[in-house]
Design a protein around this motif. Structure first.
Motif, PDB file in Angstrom:
ATOM      1  N   VAL A  62       0.853  -1.185   0.000  1.00 39.63           N
ATOM      2  CA  VAL A  62       0.000   0.000   0.000  1.00 39.63           C
ATOM      3  C   VAL A  62       0.890   1.237   0.000  1.00 39.63           C
ATOM      4  CG1 VAL A  62      -0.180  -0.131   2.530  1.00 39.63           C
ATOM      5  CG2 VAL A  62      -1.835   1.212   1.234  1.00 39.63           C
ATOM      6  N   VAL A  63       0.506   2.232  -0.785  1.00 39.94           N
ATOM      7  CA  VAL A  63       1.201   3.519  -0.830  1.00 39.94           C
ATOM      8  C   VAL A  63       0.513   4.476   0.139  1.00 39.94           C
ATOM      9  CG1 VAL A  63       1.774   5.518  -2.262  1.00 39.94           C
ATOM     10  CG2 VAL A  63       2.004   3.195  -3.188  1.00 39.94           C
ATOM     11  N   GLN A  94       3.062  -0.354   9.046  1.00 37.72           N
ATOM     12  CA  GLN A  94       2.374  -1.564   9.505  1.00 37.72           C
ATOM     13  C   GLN A  94       0.877  -1.307   9.702  1.00 37.72           C
ATOM     14  OE1 GLN A  94       4.759  -2.196  12.977  1.00 37.72           O
ATOM     15  NE2 GLN A  94       6.359  -3.303  11.872  1.00 37.72           N
ATOM     16  N   LEU A  95       0.539  -0.123  10.210  1.00 37.08           N
ATOM     17  CA  LEU A  95      -0.875   0.221  10.393  1.00 37.08           C
ATOM     18  C   LEU A  95      -1.591   0.317   9.053  1.00 37.08           C
ATOM     19  CD1 LEU A  95      -3.059   0.954  12.476  1.00 37.08           C
ATOM     20  CD2 LEU A  95      -2.406   3.354  12.173  1.00 37.08           C
ATOM     21  N   PHE A  96      -0.946   0.951   8.057  1.00 35.42           N
ATOM     22  CA  PHE A  96      -1.543   1.047   6.725  1.00 35.42           C
ATOM     23  C   PHE A  96      -1.704  -0.337   6.095  1.00 35.42           C
ATOM     24  CE2 PHE A  96      -0.862   5.616   6.703  1.00 35.42           C
ATOM     25  CZ  PHE A  96      -1.854   6.068   5.860  1.00 35.42           C
ATOM     26  N   ALA A  97      -0.692  -1.202   6.254  1.00 38.56           N
ATOM     27  CA  ALA A  97      -0.773  -2.545   5.670  1.00 38.56           C
ATOM     28  C   ALA A  97      -1.879  -3.361   6.322  1.00 38.56           C
ATOM     29  CB  ALA A  97       0.574  -3.250   5.811  1.00 38.56           C
ATOM     30  N   ALA A  98      -2.035  -3.225   7.638  1.00 33.97           N
ATOM     31  CA  ALA A  98      -3.103  -3.952   8.333  1.00 33.97           C
ATOM     32  C   ALA A  98      -4.476  -3.452   7.892  1.00 33.97           C
ATOM     33  CB  ALA A  98      -2.937  -3.798   9.842  1.00 33.97           C
ATOM     34  N   GLU A 140     -15.029   8.496   4.412  1.00 38.07           N
ATOM     35  CA  GLU A 140     -14.244   7.756   3.433  1.00 38.07           C
ATOM     36  C   GLU A 140     -13.315   6.798   4.159  1.00 38.07           C
ATOM     37  OE1 GLU A 140     -12.182  10.363   0.845  1.00 38.07           O
ATOM     38  OE2 GLU A 140     -13.984  11.286   0.020  1.00 38.07           O
ATOM     39  N   PRO A 141     -13.056   5.609   3.587  1.00 35.55           N
ATOM     40  CA  PRO A 141     -12.115   4.675   4.220  1.00 35.55           C
ATOM     41  C   PRO A 141     -10.690   5.213   4.140  1.00 35.55           C
ATOM     42  CG  PRO A 141     -12.824   3.857   2.073  1.00 35.55           C
ATOM     43  CD  PRO A 141     -13.653   5.062   2.355  1.00 35.55           C
ATOM     44  N   GLY A 142      -9.879   4.783   5.071  1.00 34.22           N
ATOM     45  CA  GLY A 142      -8.489   5.205   5.096  1.00 34.22           C
ATOM     46  C   GLY A 142      -7.929   5.162   6.503  1.00 34.22           C
ATOM     47  N   VAL A 143      -6.666   5.556   6.627  1.00 32.34           N
ATOM     48  CA  VAL A 143      -6.030   5.681   7.933  1.00 32.34           C
ATOM     49  C   VAL A 143      -5.991   7.160   8.273  1.00 32.34           C
ATOM     50  CG1 VAL A 143      -3.936   5.318   9.293  1.00 32.34           C
ATOM     51  CG2 VAL A 143      -4.677   3.583   7.638  1.00 32.34           C
ATOM     52  N   ARG A 144      -6.750   7.561   9.279  1.00 32.90           N
ATOM     53  CA  ARG A 144      -6.859   8.962   9.660  1.00 32.90           C
ATOM     54  C   ARG A 144      -5.742   9.344  10.615  1.00 32.90           C
ATOM     55  NH1 ARG A 144      -8.765   9.123   5.795  1.00 32.90           N
ATOM     56  NH2 ARG A 144     -10.930   8.856   5.173  1.00 32.90           N
TER      57      ARG A 144
END
Length: 360
Positions: A166-167, A298-302, A336-340
């Motif tokens: 993931v970018v 790691q948080l983004f990949a999870a 929207e989905p994502g890591v905030r």
């Protein structure tokens, strides 16, 4: 001696000093003296070496073992077996030879650099020359050349290895546009990631990544992905796409960075704790749970590959506070989905939980 016999004799003398030519140049060897068998006969039969590799990109994940397929054969089959030397190279971005991976002659082989002790050749099925890479690393992705040399011919094929990942955009604790190229490179590595390539950023844009801040890529260009044109992000007149500032000076210019994190073998989770924690307490709590505080990559990949979805904000290793949403809902602050990200709060603040990472 007549004129015609003399011409024929001179012609034969000249020819006897030259190697046979069938589209390739060969140096003289003892085999040339016996055209009835071995290489000599194969020369006259026009035996051709063929190397085959897959056309599709191979995808794997960090920490896995992966095999890069490569086969070779002759057409027609040679009269006698030919000893071969096999070389594997990892190519740089512009296609030039970059790094030696492995060289093998018979049952002897030698590996190089960061690949030493992690690669071996699979030759148990006749003309198989596949390369096995163990404990795959982020920097292992790219293009590889399988080269087969038999003393007469040299043929090769390409294999492209990609990592499922993931970018994500990343900026310094000091704020927007504070990273030189080398500082950006280090920032990604500290978050268990590497700088993204243009191809990775472009694929992320096709999947919906929209980010208004420009960031470094691994080729030292600066770009940013826009799916929805708007005035603050280059204006309304430009079509959506990956917009580029072009190459920038690696020491003088400062931007954010786009990092690439590979899919994980371990587990990222929000630690259930009776109290909110400071950053130092968060790190200690993860250790007491047999884990370590999670890094941003790691948080983004999870979030991307494990479907991690949690509405509670938690500390991560760089001192920022974030939370992953797969299923947006109004009470979680985003549609929207994502890591905030909530930025970089005071490390002594006791307002947040923590995300931990447990390797497998």
């Amino acid at each position: 001696m007549g004129l015609l016999p003399l011409v024929l004799l001179l012609t034969l003398l000249c020819i006897s000093g030259l190697p046979f030519y069938n589209g390739f140049y060969y140096s003289s060897s003892p085999h040339d003296q016996n055209p009835g068998n071995g290489y000599g006969e194969d020369l006259f039969r026009r035996v051709k070496l063929v190397v085959e590799t897959p056309e599709e990109i191979l995808l794997s994940h960090k920490g896995a073992n992966v095999t890069l397929p490569c086969w070779y054969y002759y057409t027609p089959a040679p009269v006698s077996p030919r000893p071969v030397r096999i070389k594997w190279w990892k190519l740089s971005e512009n296609g030039t030879l970059d790094q030696g991976v492995l060289v093998a002659i018979g049952h002897r082989h030698r590996s190089f650099g960061d690949f030493r002790g992690r690669v071996r050749l699979q030759r148990d099925e006749g003309h198989k020359a596949s390369l096995e890479i163990q404990d795959l690393r982020l920097e292992d992705c790219g293009r590889y050349r399988c080269e087969v040399i038999d003393g007469l011919e040299d043929e090769s094929g390409l294999v492209e290895l990609g990592l499922r990942g993931v970018v994500f955009p990343y900026q310094s604790r000091q704020g927007r546009y504070q990273l030189t190229f080398y500082a950006a490179q280090q920032a990604c590595e500290e978050q268990d990631a590497v700088m993204a390539s243009f191809e990775q950023l472009f694929q992320a844009w096709e999947e919906g990544l929209d980010w208004c801040n420009a960031g470094w890529l691994q080729d030292a260009s600066v770009q940013y992905p826009i799916t929805r044109a708007r005035r603050p992000c280059g204006g309304l007149d430009l079509a959506p796409g990956v917009r580029s500032y072009g190459p920038r000076h690696r020491h003088l210019h400062r931007y954010d960075v786009f990092c690439f994190a590979a899919a994980l073998k371990g587990q990222v989770y929000y630690l259930q704790h009776p109290e909110k924690l400071t950053l130092a307490e968060a790190k200690e709590a993860c250790q007491e749970d047999g884990a370590q505080i999670a890094k941003v990559g790691q948080l983004f990949a999870a979030w991307k590959f494990r479907g991690l979805d949690h509405c509670g904000a938690g500390w991560v290793a760089d001192g920022s506070v974030r939370y992953p949403l797969v299923h947006p809902r109004p009470n979680c602050g985003s549609l929207e989905p994502g890591v905030r990200s909530l930025g970089f709060p005071d490390p002594q603040s006791r307002k947040y939980g923590v995300y931990c990472y447990r390797p497998r």
